[in-house]
Design an enzyme around this catalytic site. Sequence first.
Site, mmCIF file in Angstrom:
data_model
loop_
_atom_site.group_PDB
_atom_site.id
_atom_site.type_symbol
_atom_site.label_atom_id
_atom_site.label_comp_id
_atom_site.label_asym_id
_atom_site.label_seq_id
_atom_site.Cartn_x
_atom_site.Cartn_y
_atom_site.Cartn_z
ATOM 1 N N LYS A 283 0.522 -1.189 0.083
ATOM 2 C CA LYS A 283 0.115 0.224 0.478
ATOM 3 C C LYS A 283 0.845 1.485 0.228
ATOM 4 C CE LYS A 283 -1.907 -1.861 3.581
ATOM 5 N NZ LYS A 283 -2.863 -1.851 4.918
ATOM 6 N N THR B 283 -8.920 9.420 8.692
ATOM 7 C CA THR B 283 -8.327 7.464 7.676
ATOM 8 C C THR B 283 -8.139 6.757 8.976
ATOM 9 O OG1 THR B 283 -6.077 8.480 8.221
ATOM 10 C CG2 THR B 283 -7.152 9.312 5.875
ATOM 11 N N GLY C 205 -7.843 3.971 10.898
ATOM 12 C CA GLY C 205 -8.695 2.478 10.104
ATOM 13 C C GLY C 205 -8.756 1.744 9.307
ATOM 14 N N THR C 206 -8.221 3.282 8.443
ATOM 15 C CA THR C 206 -8.335 2.243 7.326
ATOM 16 C C THR C 206 -7.566 1.443 6.466
ATOM 17 O OG1 THR C 206 -7.604 5.057 6.025
ATOM 18 C CG2 THR C 206 -6.854 3.531 4.705
ATOM 19 N N GLY C 207 -6.035 1.064 7.253
ATOM 20 C CA GLY C 207 -5.317 -0.122 7.322
ATOM 21 C C GLY C 207 -6.464 -1.261 7.944
ATOM 22 N N CYS C 208 -6.929 -1.419 8.761
ATOM 23 C CA CYS C 208 -7.777 -2.874 8.837
ATOM 24 C C CYS C 208 -9.203 -3.058 8.387
ATOM 25 C CB CYS C 208 -8.265 -2.338 10.143
ATOM 26 S SG CYS C 208 -7.216 -1.690 11.307
#
Lengths: 274, 274
Positions: B174, B213, B215-218
């Site tokens: 990412k 943003t 919590g984006t990765g989860c």
Amino acid sequence: MAPPRVLTVAGSDSGGGAGIQADLKTMLALGVHGMSVVAAVTAQNSVGVQGYWELPPEAVRAQLESVLTDIGVDAVKTGMLASAALVSAVAAMLAQVDAPLVVDPVGVSKHGDRLLDPAAVDTMRTELIPLATVVTPNLPEVAQLTGVRVEYESELPAAAAAVLELGPRWVLVKGGHLSEEPAGTPSAEAVDLLTDGTMTIVLRSPRLDTIHTHGTGCTVASAIAAYLGLGLDVPGAVKAAKDYVSGAIAAGYGLGAGIGPVDHGWRWRAGSRT
Amino acid sequence: MAPPRVLTVAGSDSGGGAGIQADLKTMLALGVHGMSVVAAVTAQNSVGVQGYWELPPEAVRAQLESVLTDIGVDAVKTGMLASAALVSAVAAMLAQVDAPLVVDPVGVSKHGDRLLDPAAVDTMRTELIPLATVVTPNLPEVAQLTGVRVEYESELPAAAAAVLELGPRWVLVKGGHLSEEPAGTPSAEAVDLLTDGTMTIVLRSPRLDTIHTHGTGCTVASAIAAYLGLGLDVPGAVKAAKDYVSGAIAAGYGLGAGIGPVDHGWRWRAGSRT
């Protein structure tokens, strides 16, 4: 614009059907921002509770502090709080919070597993329930809290009065386990009674022919909290919550060998896969 | 009929924006039955992580056992696993599971708080990532896992190759923090690279002008797991997940003094309040 902020303080159900999992799903479904303070972690599935770990009181206090001091809350729901120390810690902090509080006095799971230390029942009665905007006991919890045993619908008002004596603003007695008078067979209707001592509302719904009701109690309480967070008054929030939960029970599904969960996504299920 | 069963094994974020909270919300939003094994509990809000409690390995094993032996899984996602002992316990049990596995190798939070013990990084590299169907590192996590530092888009393929060396089937690097060549200014696009060593897919999306943003990765990782559970192949699941997450970031909202969450309910937001 941010949606209303609604917090659950409860236990975690690994199977995803009850506890903070049910609460967070309900909150998303009803359009509010769900947050959760974990009081205990269970290893749990459709056949029972296999394990159980409490968080230390300082961990529960720290989670509450993180949420309350920065994000804030528009409504709070409490569920399984495990021990007297945790009930007391949570009550002391929530006493400072100016937002509606829904207390689900969780005592035992659907499988009969005890989810609350007996000493905690007394602390809940004296420290937490007096703070509640609404307390939502089922009939076994009414008996646990007040000693009043209910079998027939005609006994619901006395049960509600006994719970109101503990000091909450409103009580919703959930009569899911009533019998017909005088035969003693299970009632064809689920009858709930909501009262603040002045106004009384009886909510009737057909008893649904399903065993997949895991998470019903958590879902009712968190749906009430969500609707209070959205600005409804108590009778309005309870009626809207009952509608949501009835649909979720009707759409409940089997998962595992035992009691499957209600479907928190039932309102969008048809369109939600794409 | 029951929806697909998708499990997250991760940490709890009291603020509700990341961790198992983000995962469960994502899973409900995408139409699967979400379940969660709690590995650690954080006291966390929009400005940082204020406290942190690990569950003992036997508690994590028991939760996994409860889910796997009764309910079963169609896909699994792992997130913050806190310590080498927990990573190792989870890897040993997931090695026996025949379902797609998405590993989000969470190392540090958006605020720079360390969420993974350094010894755990090595265990993740050697025990968990080799089991992954897809591993989803961001650039700091690529550096933490492989030593490869990426600044420009042209360096993404080498970074992906270094991660593939660890043994996952696919890697999604990412590139949310890339710079423009040669100026070194932040890129106007978020560029992600998905590859299994044979096929390479570059996913571009405009960098959104928002700080909200959290919590984006989860959310990316659990959306991929949800779509894999629904039967999509890896490229299809990753593309569908990116679409979902882009919408969630665009609808992100401020809560608290710092970084607000993405909106997991964005697809139904308009109609969900009634």
